[in-house]
Design a protein around this motif. Structure first.
Motif, PDB file in Angstrom:
ATOM      1  N   ILE A  54      13.820  32.167 -11.108  1.00 12.92           N
ATOM      2  CA  ILE A  54      13.333  32.054  -9.809  1.00 12.92           C
ATOM      3  C   ILE A  54      11.939  31.613  -9.567  1.00 12.92           C
ATOM      4  O   ILE A  54      11.873  30.604  -8.571  1.00 12.92           O
ATOM      5  N   ARG A  55      10.910  31.943 -10.213  1.00 10.60           N
ATOM      6  CA  ARG A  55       9.858  31.441 -10.188  1.00 10.60           C
ATOM      7  C   ARG A  55       9.728  29.939 -10.438  1.00 10.60           C
ATOM      8  O   ARG A  55       9.023  29.150  -9.755  1.00 10.60           O
ATOM      9  N   MET A  56      10.575  29.554 -11.440  1.00 11.12           N
ATOM     10  CA  MET A  56      10.520  28.188 -11.904  1.00 11.12           C
ATOM     11  C   MET A  56      11.145  27.271 -10.666  1.00 11.12           C
ATOM     12  O   MET A  56      10.573  25.982 -10.359  1.00 11.12           O
ATOM     13  N   ALA A  57      11.915  27.998  -9.872  1.00 10.12           N
ATOM     14  CA  ALA A  57      12.814  27.138  -8.633  1.00 10.12           C
ATOM     15  C   ALA A  57      11.780  26.940  -7.734  1.00 10.12           C
ATOM     16  O   ALA A  57      11.771  26.071  -6.864  1.00 10.12           O
ATOM     17  N   LYS A  58      10.862  27.815  -7.422  1.00  2.00           N
ATOM     18  CA  LYS A  58      10.035  27.982  -6.288  1.00  2.00           C
ATOM     19  C   LYS A  58       8.687  26.928  -6.488  1.00  2.00           C
ATOM     20  O   LYS A  58       8.116  26.503  -5.940  1.00  2.00           O
ATOM     21  N   ASN A  59       8.179  27.228  -7.818  1.00  2.00           N
ATOM     22  CA  ASN A  59       7.068  26.530  -8.318  1.00  2.00           C
ATOM     23  C   ASN A  59       7.259  25.882  -9.655  1.00  2.00           C
ATOM     24  O   ASN A  59       6.995  26.448 -10.519  1.00  2.00           O
TER      25      ASN A  59
END
Length: 275
Positions: free
Chosen positions: A77-82
């Motif tokens: 999820i963090r990878m998809a956002k940033n």
């Protein structure tokens, strides 16, 4: 080529939703692990030998694998956002390790069937030796280990459970029913790990496509340069439009203001020409 493949782009919001789904799936299968531990403690408590699917070390491995699975989904999820290269590499490494563990746990459930038969038999014999057959006879609708003959041949004066089927002529022994029950648990373990492996493999592929799209289409420097060029073009056109129009001078006035060199030479006096 970028515009032709633009329809195949994996968006950031889609990857966030996929990883949230992975978290939900991981929590559900974690509850399944807890349920198997509860069944073992309630149905076969305190036995020294269990089949592989109910052993402590495998329950811990399954729980830790699912925990890593959930944490990796949070990282996704963090990878998809940033997006970043470090997050992508860490996500892929953890995902591949968890995928390998899930496939190993699922595949080994179908192997060593003879060992499973041995440990399932030992579970039944241990329950008989510890005088724990009453609950099993009621739950599995059976009588003794092999049948009513176990009570008839026993050196101790044992009596079967009041809820068992020992008084019926076709009442089977508990060993076959317990084996079926334990094999069902083994298949549930295999099913859970196969489902987790399938979800994880699909997510890893989508994450690769997402990271590729980020590199090809979401380049911030390219977008800034395009925006700057569009901004300069618009400002230049606006400046041209804002400038007042220049007055137009008629052609006859221009010719009158600028006399012809030949005509000027003809109109000069002769004295000046002689001089």
């Amino acid at each position: 080529m970028a515009r032709r493949c633009h329809w195949f782009r994996v968006s950031s919001a889609f990857m966030v939703q996929i990883n949230v789904l992975l978290i939900v799936v991981g929590v559900l299968f974690m509850l399944d692990v807890v349920g198997h531990h509860y069944l073992r403690s309630q149905t076969f408590p305190g036995l020294p030998l269990y089949p592989v699917g109910l052993r402590d070390w495998l329950l811990w491995v399954r729980a830790l694998t699912l925990l890593a699975y959930i944490l990796n989904a949070i990282l996704g999820i963090r990878m998809a956002k940033n997006p970043s290269v470090l997050k992508f590499a860490l996500y892929m490494v953890i995902g591949l390790v968890v995928l390998l563990y899930n496939l190993t746990i699922a595949s080994t459930r179908f192997m060593y069937r003879q060992k499973f038969e041995y440990f399932a038999t030992q579970v039944t014999l241990q329950c008989w030796a510890k005088n724990m057959m009453d609950k099993l006879e009621v739950e599995f609708t059976c009588c003794g280990v092999i049948g009513v003959s176990d009570y008839q041949m026993s050196s101790t004066n044992r009596t079967w459970s009041s809820g068992s089927c020992c008084e019926k002529p076709e009442c089977p022994g508990c060993i076959s029913n317990i084996k079926k029950y334990l094999w069902t648990i083994e298949m549930e373990v295999a099913r859970d790990n196969y489902f987790v492996a399938i979800f994880l493999a699909a997510t890893l592929i989508l994450m690769i496509l997402f990271f590729k799209d980020v590199q090809l289409y979401d380049d911030p420097y390219e977008e800034e340069s395009e925006d700057d060029s569009e901004y300069d073009t618009e400002n230049y056109s606006d400046e041209i439009q804002d400038q007042p129009p220049r007055p137009q001078v008629p052609q006859r006035d221009v010719e009158a203001a600028v006399p012809d060199a030949d005509s000027g030479a003809k109109n000069q006096p002769r004295s000046s020409l002689v001089n």
